[in-house]
Design an enzyme around this catalytic site. Structure first.
Site, short mmCIF file in Angstrom:
data_model
loop_
_atom_site.label_atom_id
_atom_site.label_comp_id
_atom_site.label_asym_id
_atom_site.label_seq_id
_atom_site.Cartn_x
_atom_site.Cartn_y
_atom_site.Cartn_z
N HIS A 65 -5.51 4.03 -4.32
CA HIS A 65 -4.09 4.72 -4.66
C HIS A 65 -4.01 5.93 -5.48
O HIS A 65 -5.47 6.46 -5.69
CB HIS A 65 -3.26 3.31 -5.91
CG HIS A 65 -3.60 3.49 -7.39
ND1 HIS A 65 -2.89 3.03 -8.29
CD2 HIS A 65 -5.26 3.76 -7.45
CE1 HIS A 65 -3.79 3.28 -9.48
NE2 HIS A 65 -5.14 3.59 -8.84
N CYS A 121 1.81 8.95 -6.20
CA CYS A 121 1.88 7.70 -5.61
C CYS A 121 2.46 7.31 -4.44
O CYS A 121 1.56 6.67 -3.36
CB CYS A 121 1.68 6.54 -6.88
SG CYS A 121 3.44 6.12 -7.29
N HIS A 133 5.69 2.27 -9.08
CA HIS A 133 4.21 2.76 -8.76
C HIS A 133 3.98 1.70 -7.64
O HIS A 133 4.30 0.74 -7.24
CB HIS A 133 3.04 2.54 -9.85
CG HIS A 133 1.55 2.76 -9.53
ND1 HIS A 133 1.39 4.44 -9.64
CD2 HIS A 133 0.54 2.40 -8.80
CE1 HIS A 133 0.48 5.29 -9.08
NE2 HIS A 133 -0.08 3.56 -9.22
#
Length: 275
Positions: free
Chosen positions: A250, A186, A234
């Protein structure tokens, strides 16, 4: 004692009909109305012996020379600016009817000259307008290029570039620790995309969140980052709102690929615009 009175020999007999001066007739054919008037005014008795032809368009004046009129020089009626129409070859007329025919031919020649002059004027005007339009288009193009260059150098321009680069990676697999160019995690995706646009970000999501100002979620803008967790685990890129739902780009998790989707719950915003 009565005086004898001499009488001219021709009195009582018709005077012979003289043919028109062809030089004047041809001069008239190539001359504007103002030039005709100037030319005719300089020939004494001729100016007083002009026969007006009925039906001449737009007040054009055509002269039928008197029998004893002086010749007219061609040099006085040169026209430089307007295109000159070749006058029809006129036969020497022996009758008034033939003379009127000659005059009508001259009328038509003058009309042709006027039409050609008007056509030339319109063509010149069209050319002038085309040149102005071309210049304006070149200026607008130059201005648009300058604006595009300035936008590309601006923060929003760089952000759009980053989004474009990230979008090109859609379909690439998620690999933990990968930073591109064919696989990403990510934070590897966000660092790679923004780095390509000239915006440097730290390597991992936790450090990226710490490097950016936190803003209310309803103030998030296209290109800002979305973070999850405390500590952060994240990160994704905000794209737009759809029916009240935030859409992000993402690299989700192992076994998936880079993609667009609705944002997960529990996110907060970090502003790239205010960085």
């Amino acid at each position: 004692m009565s005086k004898s009175v001499s009488r001219p020999a021709h009195r009582g007999t018709p005077r012979p009909l003289r043919v028109p001066n062809v030089a004047i007739v041809r001069t008239i054919a190539g001359s504007p109305v103002d030039k005709l008037r100037t030319t005719l005014s300089g020939h004494g008795r001729l100016a007083g012996r002009i026969t007006l032809a009925s039906g001449i368009a737009a007040g054009a004046l055509v002269a039928v020379p008197a029998a004893n009129a002086a010749p007219v020089s061609h040099e006085a009626t040169t026209v430089e600016s307007a295109p000159v129409v070749e006058a029809p070859t006129l036969e020497v007329s022996a009758t008034p009817a033939a003379m009127l025919t000659d005059i009508k031919q001259l009328e038509r020649a003058v009309e042709v000259q006027q039409r050609r002059a008007e056509a030339a004027r319109k063509a010149a005007e069209a050319k002038r307008k085309a040149a102005i339009a071309a210049k304006k288009a070149a200026e607008e193009k130059k201005k648009a290029e300058a604006e595009a260059k300035a936008y590309a150098a601006s923060q929003q321009g760089r952000i759009e570039r980053a989004i474009s680069v990230a979008s090109e990676q859609i379909g690439d697999p998620y690999v933990w620790g990968a930073t591109g160019p064919s696989a990403f995690d990510c934070s590897g995706l966000t660092q790679y995309a923004f780095g390509a646009a000239g915006i440097e970000l730290p390597r991992v999501s936790r450090d990226q969140a710490a490097a950016l100002p936190t803003i209310p979620n309803d103030q998030i803008q296209r290109g800002d980052l979305m973070f999850w967790g405390s500590p952060v685990y994240h990160v994704g890129i905000f794209l737009r709102w759809e029916n009240g739902q935030a859409i992000m780009l993402h690299a989700p998790k192992p076994g998936t690929a880079v993609r667009e989707e609705a944002a997960w719950d529990g996110w907060f915003a970090g502003s790239i615009h205010q960085a």
